[in-house]
Design an enzyme around this catalytic site. Structure first.
Site, short mmCIF file in Angstrom:
data_model
loop_
_atom_site.label_atom_id
_atom_site.label_comp_id
_atom_site.label_asym_id
_atom_site.label_seq_id
_atom_site.Cartn_x
_atom_site.Cartn_y
_atom_site.Cartn_z
N PRO A 25 0.82 -1.22 0.00
CA PRO A 25 0.00 0.00 0.00
C PRO A 25 0.85 1.27 0.00
CG PRO A 25 -0.25 -1.22 2.07
CD PRO A 25 0.55 -2.07 1.15
N GLU A 83 3.56 -6.99 8.79
CA GLU A 83 3.80 -5.55 8.89
C GLU A 83 4.63 -5.02 7.74
OE1 GLU A 83 2.26 -3.66 11.34
OE2 GLU A 83 1.30 -5.64 11.45
N ARG A 138 -3.93 -8.54 -20.25
CA ARG A 138 -4.96 -8.25 -21.24
C ARG A 138 -4.48 -7.27 -22.31
NH1 ARG A 138 -7.60 -3.64 -20.62
NH2 ARG A 138 -9.59 -4.24 -21.52
N ASP A 160 -10.42 1.40 -24.15
CA ASP A 160 -10.70 1.30 -22.72
C ASP A 160 -10.83 2.64 -22.04
OD1 ASP A 160 -10.53 -1.39 -22.56
OD2 ASP A 160 -8.45 -1.42 -21.89
N1 ADE Z 1 -0.94 -5.05 -0.04
C1 ADE Z 1 -1.83 -4.62 0.87
N2 ADE Z 1 -2.54 -3.59 0.42
C2 ADE Z 1 -2.08 -3.32 -0.85
C3 ADE Z 1 -2.41 -2.38 -1.84
N3 ADE Z 1 -3.34 -1.44 -1.64
N4 ADE Z 1 -1.74 -2.42 -3.01
C4 ADE Z 1 -0.79 -3.35 -3.20
N5 ADE Z 1 -0.43 -4.27 -2.30
C5 ADE Z 1 -1.08 -4.27 -1.14
#
Ligand code: ADE
Length: 254
Positions: free
Chosen positions: A116, A144, A182, A197
């Site tokens: 994330p 973590e 794709r 797209d």
């Molecule tokens: N792992 C946990 N959340 C994630 C996200 N939003 N994007 C990529 N990998 C992740």
């Protein structure tokens, strides 16, 4: 193209990629996707892949050794004709590699860590990854996070699929793989559909209709029944602009 996914949850990444267009692309030899369990590179009898963080804090951190050894082995394998996998857990998406050309020299794999905290994945990035001869290694996080030395010395790029936190990166890896594969030549039935797209043109795609011409009193716009392709194309562009303004003004710099 070849994509290797390294995860602690191979089933989560494998199942969606065995279906539909991506499953067919593998059967047709347009891409080789293999999902591997990181535990297969763990060194101890408990197959440990994580440990407590130095300095003390919550959670566990994924260890260097299995990740380095896994990536190094996958790069080595791709650098020569790819042998049948020795991993028990190589998942159901693994397909024959005979019809997929591979590098005969050193593998120039791109190692991408799904987190994330990474750069936001988008259509432009998908297009950059979607090169027929390329080798992508997708590294999925859990707990973590992973030891920073993996990020500093093994990973080429950190990417996120959006501003939310998933329980692990395997779902994100499946999303990225789908979006990339794709775009490979020959994967979509209609060669013209990828450029049409949403996002490819910088606009969200406008509305589409199919039969019946009237459903519960709601009619298909007359312009689509006119048979005038120039007028229809103009209407579609206008509709795409209206929709983009409404739902994604940021794409128009607003
Ligand atoms: N792992 C946990 N959340 C994630 C996200 N939003 N994007 C990529 N990998 C992740």
């Amino acid at each position: 193209m070849r994509i290797d996914i390294l995860t602690l949850f191979p089933t989560i990444a494998s199942i969606p990629l065995g279906e539909s267009m991506i499953g067919k692309a593998q059967q047709r030899g347009l891409v080789t996707i293999q999902v591997h369990n990181i535990r297969d590179w763990a060194r101890d009898k408990h197959r440990t892949t994580d440990d407590a963080p130095y300095g003390g804090s919550q959670g566990m951190v994924m260890k260097c050794e299995p990740l380095f050894e896994a990536v190094e082995e996958l790069k080595r394998r791709a650098g020569s004709p790819y042998p049948a996998s020795s991993n028990q857990s190589d998942a159901a998406t693994a397909t024959s590699t005979e019809n997929c050309p591979l590098n005969t020299e050193h593998s120039s794999a791109q190692v991408v860590y799904l987190t994330p905290g990474g750069k936001r994945f988008d259509q432009q990035m998908a297009t950059r990854f979607a090169q027929p001869g390329a080798h992508l290694i997708l590294l999925c996080g859990h707990y973590e996070g992973i030891d920073q030395r993996v990020i500093d010395h093994l990973v080429d790029e950190e990417i996120s699929i959006g501003d939310y936190v998933l329980t692990n990166g395997a779902i994100a890896a499946a999303v990225v793989t789908d979006a990339v594969v794709r775009l490979l030549p020959g994967v979509l039935g209609d060669e013209n559909s990828a450029p049409d797209d949403s996002f490819a043109s910088g606009l969200i795609e406008g509305p589409q209709y199919t039969r019946p011409v009237e459903f519960r009193g709601w009619r298909v716009p007359d312009v689509l029944l006119s048979g005038n392709h120039a007028v229809i194309a103009k209407w579609r562009r206008e509709q795409a602009l209206i929709k983009t303004k409404r739902v994604r003004p940021d794409l128009l710099g607003e």
